[in-house]
Scaffold this active site. Sequence first.
Site, PDB file in Angstrom:
ATOM      1  N   CYS B 386       1.067  -0.830  -0.331  1.00 24.12           N
ATOM      2  CA  CYS B 386       0.148  -0.058  -0.137  1.00 24.12           C
ATOM      3  C   CYS B 386       0.645   1.095  -0.140  1.00 24.12           C
ATOM      4  CB  CYS B 386      -1.248   0.002   1.346  1.00 24.12           C
ATOM      5  SG  CYS B 386      -0.022  -0.147   2.532  1.00 24.12           S
ATOM      6  N   GLU B 761      -1.679  -2.144  -5.340  1.00 25.83           N
ATOM      7  CA  GLU B 761      -1.811  -2.165  -3.917  1.00 25.83           C
ATOM      8  C   GLU B 761      -3.172  -1.781  -3.257  1.00 25.83           C
ATOM      9  OE1 GLU B 761       1.479   1.044  -3.117  1.00 25.83           O
ATOM     10  OE2 GLU B 761       2.585  -0.261  -2.518  1.00 25.83           O
TER      11      GLU B 761
END
Lengths: 287, 807
Positions: B386, B761
Amino acid sequence: MIPGDFEYHRPNSIGEVVSLLSTHGDEARVIAGGHSLIPMMKLRLAAPEHLVDLQDVAGLVGVSEDGGAITIGAMTTQTELIASKVLAENCPIIREAALLIADPQVRYCGTLGGNVANGDPGNDMPALMQCLGATYLLQGPDGTREVDARDYYEAAYFTELKDGELLTGVRFEKPVVGHGYAYKKLKRKVGDYATAAAAVILSMNGGSCVSASIALTNVGDTPLYAQAASDALVGTALDAATIDQAVALAESITEPASDGRGPAEYRTKMAGVMTRRAIEEAKERAQ
Amino acid sequence: MSDAQTMTLEEREATLGGVGTARKRKEDVRFIQGAGNYVDDVKLPGMVFGDFVRSPYAHARIKSINAEAALAVPGVKAVLTAADLKPLNLHYMPTLAGDVQAVLAEEKVLFQNQEVAFVVADDRYIASDAAELVEVDYEELPPIVDAFKAMDEGAICLREDIQGKTEGAHGLRKHDNHIFEWEIGDLEGADKALADAEVTVKELITYQRVHPSPLETCASIASMDKIKGELTVYGTFQAPHVVRTVASLLSGIPEHKIRVIAPDIGGGFGNKVGVYPGYVCSIVASIVLGIPVKWVEDRIENLSATAFARDYHMTGELAATKDGKITGLKCHVLADHGAFDACADPTKWPAGFFNICTGSYDIPVAHVSVDGVYTNKAPGGVAYRCSFRVTEAAYMIERMIDVLAQKLEMDPAELRLKNFVQPAQFPYNSALGWEYDSGDYPTAMNQMMQAVDYAGLRKEQAEQRDKVARGESRSLMGIGVAFFTEIVGAGPSRNCDILGVAMFDSCEIRVHPTGSAIARLGTKSQGQAHETTYAQILATEIGIPSEDIGIEEGDTDTAPYGLGTYGSRSTPVAGAAAARVGRKIRAKAQKIAAHLLEVAEGDLEWEIDRFKVKGLPEKEATMKEIAWAAYNNLPEGMEPGLEAVDYYDPPNMTYPFGAYLCVIDIDIDTGESAIRRFYALDDCGTRINPMVIEGQVHGGLTEAFGIAMGQEIAYDELGNVQGASLMDYFLPTAVETPIWETDFTVTPSPHHPIGAKGVGESPNVGGVPAFSNAVIDAFSHLGVKHMPMPHTAWRVWKQCQELGLTK
């Protein structure tokens, strides 16, 4: 994850194995499929100085029928158990349980003997052998002897096996024709040991349970034969109240560890849920 | 006539394999045949091996270290301890977060499995045997495991090296175990919104400590050539150029004499952004010994000592009107950073981009504060698939929206629709300071709801709940909705740097005389298919088939400087550089074409792979012809060759978004969850390779599933790390992994050269709240507001038990 130093031996006969084990005492370990021992060695939880590999030893592989009994060699792999016609026809619970052990790659190597011999409480076959009332065939410097699976396990990794002895196979009487069976295993994912598992074999006659055998996996530091729970089923129609009672009796003998699979309380209850589901399925399968 | 001249436009497009093509992953040819070249595959002549002595305790004073027995083992070359590193000033190393981290523990160990000594030997077996013989005398100290107790009055000081220092890298430290407080937004406004609100909700939402757990663990090989004074380092580096700069700054070796090579990498997910003691020790050992030193960590070391992620305790508060219009957000985070602040964020952002936590919603006022604390746990805080702390932010807001919906007795999808930032509001300035580039949230949400028959699912759920209530079923149905907005592509130099280096990225290309090309970039693929997709971007820009464009990354001697691959920045930053470098090539090519065709540049138009003279379609120059001419037939005064380089400093981040839905069935008696359905709609702007995007979404969702349903790096009360093996740490296999349905909308980024936003992500960011919301939704009719992750069978069963549902 790097094992310590060891000597590697690769004998051809049971006699040589026993001789090596006698010579080296508790510094020696036999290795069958290696799927319990090698990870332990990599973690340095086991550091045998002598590894005695059984793969070239004659006479340890195969499933054979002898009248009412079945004998399985210690080096028979889980894959071979799954593929065995003799077992499929006479004792399908072994196939059902073997299919829940680890994954295909492990089952190609992992053996019945390795699974039952060491007293690893996470293994599935010990409880199943107790459920079947199996006998373990041991050979040592003083000859052969037999120990009931229900008497073999003392504590985690402690068994009746003596220094110098090898578990060469297991033998059990075929369950009666038309018996019902089930192996129910709760696990977090493929490859995991059971959060709890239950093996049930029972037979019915005219709507009444005439024999029952229940054993539990990984909810104590040994496999647990649930004698009282088994007895509670016999002579009943396996009605809801009886099953409730058997489940409670099964739960009462558990002493699970709290671990990543859940706290002890949960694992006890799951032993109950697996027992219930195994009884119900076995009842349905019984003829 | 050549083939190129007889092909139809469609055939030429197909041959080009440019943007939008589902081109097969070029790198898979070697990966799936076991022919990749990972760090552990690299074997240098005379190479020796290092292994660590690690602390068995979470917190202890080191009274003495005795390496005599280890040094006596035949084959042992050296045993390094802090005492050896201290004269070199290398016993501590700087972290990306402005803290320092012990390379080898000096006076105290601060987490279990912390590095204490480094044993170097002829092979790994000898190194491991000898490591067992190093005698370390410890005096155990009480550990701090619970982050909520770290700042208690009288709490033991963990970091004696900075004891009493009231100023940290990010301002005031309120306690010896306090790292920083980071604050943004309008506190007074948010408090007022909450005080004035018709409805408020407040919930402590913990995102547990997890680990990126790439299949390849971290590794390095350092090779010091003492004659030339040159250091070569092979390693599992997501950002090799930064590693070179840091290595130069730390070692004093001039940067041009350091070559950092990141070969094939077997997954990173943020685990391979930071610098670890193993890298430093292998370098120091090689400098000392003058021979190559390899260090490869094992699985337990990877899970227990390198780079955890998350560990955020987030208290969210929402203010709203009775009819569901959100009027304010407030959030406090207690961030457990472990023993050292080794968080991998852009330097000025101690809590990453957590202030994206207003999510996809038009929230007029908001305030966020984050307190970072030290505990006796491993350092890290990396962005596990992420952008920096974005998954934490998305989890908090997406959970809070569900909590609010429950309080309002409103459908969670409806509440989201009611509060979305509207398409006309873009570029949208959020209350916490971000400028969202583009988005069309209602379209994506409605497309999702139609695709899954959302109303039908809710109806079925109501019926199922009735069945359970009547005792006819033992299965609860949960529906999890998540709508996420990410912030990726760090980042603009005005607010993003790593240790002072601006977070640009780069692409350099050489077109060869025969019309093929090699391009090099400052990023580093860890499996993201850069060799495939960058070539597609370039193909579309320069008209050379993607099959004929080689892509290289990871060797600092050949690739242009870049900041690496993490935070979904490859496509937004290096992908933009690739597009722009292609445009530079095409601009020169146009001049050459004009020369070849004897027309003015302005008389030419571009068509797939060639320039054509406007109005005279038979007069054309293909890129193949132009490439040849670039080396032998140029306009007068033009420099030969066809090369270009581009360094791209993005004007803004990109903001991918998506609408996810999860349907889950829960077995009341065991607590097991079965994912019946998972639908993921992603909008990542322009889609470079739909097949690669789908693969990325599948992988990210699988990780999100792992996190939400099973992953946790847990500690017992003594600070012993629990279950740091793949038996306990839940990596889903194909058997557990649900079936994924993917979908998309396309809202290009207005500022990116080709409108692409990055996608790798998104599924992790959006997936985790979708799973978690589904589990909790299964119990929402029974008054359950929140349940802690991971939603393992026993935790879910416990919820059932507490509600009196179990037998």
